[in-house]
Design an enzyme around this catalytic site. Structure first.
Site, PDB file in Angstrom:
ATOM      1  N   HIS A 195      35.472  22.389  12.432  1.00 23.51           N
ATOM      2  CA  HIS A 195      35.837  22.864  13.634  1.00 23.51           C
ATOM      3  C   HIS A 195      36.984  24.105  13.521  1.00 23.51           C
ATOM      4  CE1 HIS A 195      38.288  19.411  13.678  1.00 23.51           C
ATOM      5  NE2 HIS A 195      38.917  20.023  14.356  1.00 23.51           N
ATOM      6  N   GLU A 229      41.813  15.445  12.605  1.00 26.05           N
ATOM      7  CA  GLU A 229      41.349  14.461  13.294  1.00 26.05           C
ATOM      8  C   GLU A 229      39.922  13.889  13.233  1.00 26.05           C
ATOM      9  OE1 GLU A 229      41.574  13.775  18.139  1.00 26.05           O
ATOM     10  OE2 GLU A 229      43.660  14.595  17.327  1.00 26.05           O
ATOM     11  N   ARG A 246      34.800  22.986  25.299  1.00 20.87           N
ATOM     12  CA  ARG A 246      36.231  22.800  25.504  1.00 20.87           C
ATOM     13  C   ARG A 246      36.803  21.730  24.834  1.00 20.87           C
ATOM     14  NH1 ARG A 246      37.642  26.746  29.202  1.00 20.87           N
ATOM     15  NH2 ARG A 246      35.822  27.249  30.605  1.00 20.87           N
ATOM     16  N   ASP A 247      38.006  21.682  24.338  1.00 21.99           N
ATOM     17  CA  ASP A 247      38.575  20.680  23.865  1.00 21.99           C
ATOM     18  C   ASP A 247      39.012  19.631  24.895  1.00 21.99           C
ATOM     19  OD1 ASP A 247      40.614  20.256  20.937  1.00 21.99           O
ATOM     20  OD2 ASP A 247      41.214  18.976  22.852  1.00 21.99           O
TER      21      ASP A 247
HETATM   22  P1  5GP Z   1      41.688  18.240  14.415  1.00 20.23           P
HETATM   23  O1  5GP Z   1      42.902  17.795  14.768  1.00 20.23           O
HETATM   24  O2  5GP Z   1      40.524  17.573  14.030  1.00 20.23           O
HETATM   25  O3  5GP Z   1      41.580  19.872  14.071  1.00 20.23           O
HETATM   26  O4  5GP Z   1      41.200  18.647  16.036  1.00 20.23           O
HETATM   27  C1  5GP Z   1      40.394  17.686  16.905  1.00 20.23           C
HETATM   28  C2  5GP Z   1      40.289  18.013  18.123  1.00 20.23           C
HETATM   29  O5  5GP Z   1      39.025  17.516  18.782  1.00 20.23           O
HETATM   30  C3  5GP Z   1      41.420  17.665  19.178  1.00 20.23           C
HETATM   31  O6  5GP Z   1      42.230  18.647  19.568  1.00 20.23           O
HETATM   32  C4  5GP Z   1      40.959  16.656  20.053  1.00 20.23           C
HETATM   33  O7  5GP Z   1      41.777  16.935  21.116  1.00 20.23           O
HETATM   34  C5  5GP Z   1      39.473  17.036  20.152  1.00 20.23           C
HETATM   35  N1  5GP Z   1      38.786  16.079  20.465  1.00 20.23           N
HETATM   36  C6  5GP Z   1      38.559  14.683  19.647  1.00 20.23           C
HETATM   37  N2  5GP Z   1      37.648  13.961  20.396  1.00 20.23           N
HETATM   38  C7  5GP Z   1      37.051  14.839  21.283  1.00 20.23           C
HETATM   39  C8  5GP Z   1      35.877  14.693  22.234  1.00 20.23           C
HETATM   40  O8  5GP Z   1      35.173  13.629  22.445  1.00 20.23           O
HETATM   41  N3  5GP Z   1      35.584  15.866  23.037  1.00 20.23           N
HETATM   42  C9  5GP Z   1      36.142  16.972  22.911  1.00 20.23           C
HETATM   43  N4  5GP Z   1      35.602  17.859  23.557  1.00 20.23           N
HETATM   44  N5  5GP Z   1      37.088  17.167  22.099  1.00 20.23           N
HETATM   45  C10 5GP Z   1      37.583  16.076  21.167  1.00 20.23           C
END
Ligand code: 5GP
Length: 117
Positions: free
Chosen positions: A99, A94, A29-30
């Site tokens: 992913h 991010e 889960r996010d």
């Molecule tokens: P991006 O913007 O890289 O596509 O998405 C990264 C996602 O990772 C974001 O939705 C953020 O909330 C999630 N995320 C960042 N750090 C963590 C973490 O430590 N644990 C979890 N479960 N999700 C994370």
């Protein structure tokens, strides 16, 4: 390349709500959900971005989709869901560990509102 937070989650070195794991992918889960269901499906191999995938990664990339389908069934997303992969800075990536986001549980709106967004 230094480990990302997702590499540490895959290795179970830091906590996460892991819903699925096999030899190729891990789903959890996010931490900051943007929809009632918001799950991340990551490759176990630390591929930084979608721009770095190789033909040898195709099994893991295909697995992401079949795991997304299974999770969508488990989470009753029969009305639909969105799969999204952000790639580098223009997409606001991010975490530089490949992913796929699985969003669902409510109407998600249009993909992008306009060309200026
Ligand atoms: P991006 O913007 O890289 O596509 O998405 C990264 C996602 O990772 C974001 O939705 C953020 O909330 C999630 N995320 C960042 N750090 C963590 C973490 O430590 N644990 C979890 N479960 N999700 C994370």
């Amino acid at each position: 390349m230094s480990d990302t937070i997702f590499t540490k989650i895959v290795r179970r070195e830091i906590p996460a709500d892991i819903l699925y794991q096999d030899d190729l992918v891990t789903a959890f889960r996010d931490i900051n959900p943007r929809a009632p269901t918001h799950i991340l499906i990551v490759t176990n191999k630390p591929i930084p971005t979608a721009a770095d995938v190789e033909s040898e990664d195709e099994a893991a990339l295909g697995r992401m989709f079949t795991v997304a389908r299974k999770l969508s069934e488990q989470h009753s997303l029969e009305r639909g869901y969105r799969l999204m992969v952000n790639c580098k800075e223009h997409a606001h990536q991010e975490v530089y560990h490949l992913h796929m986001h699985l969003f669902g549980g409510r109407p998600l709106g249009p993909m992008l509102v306009s060309v200026d967004d």
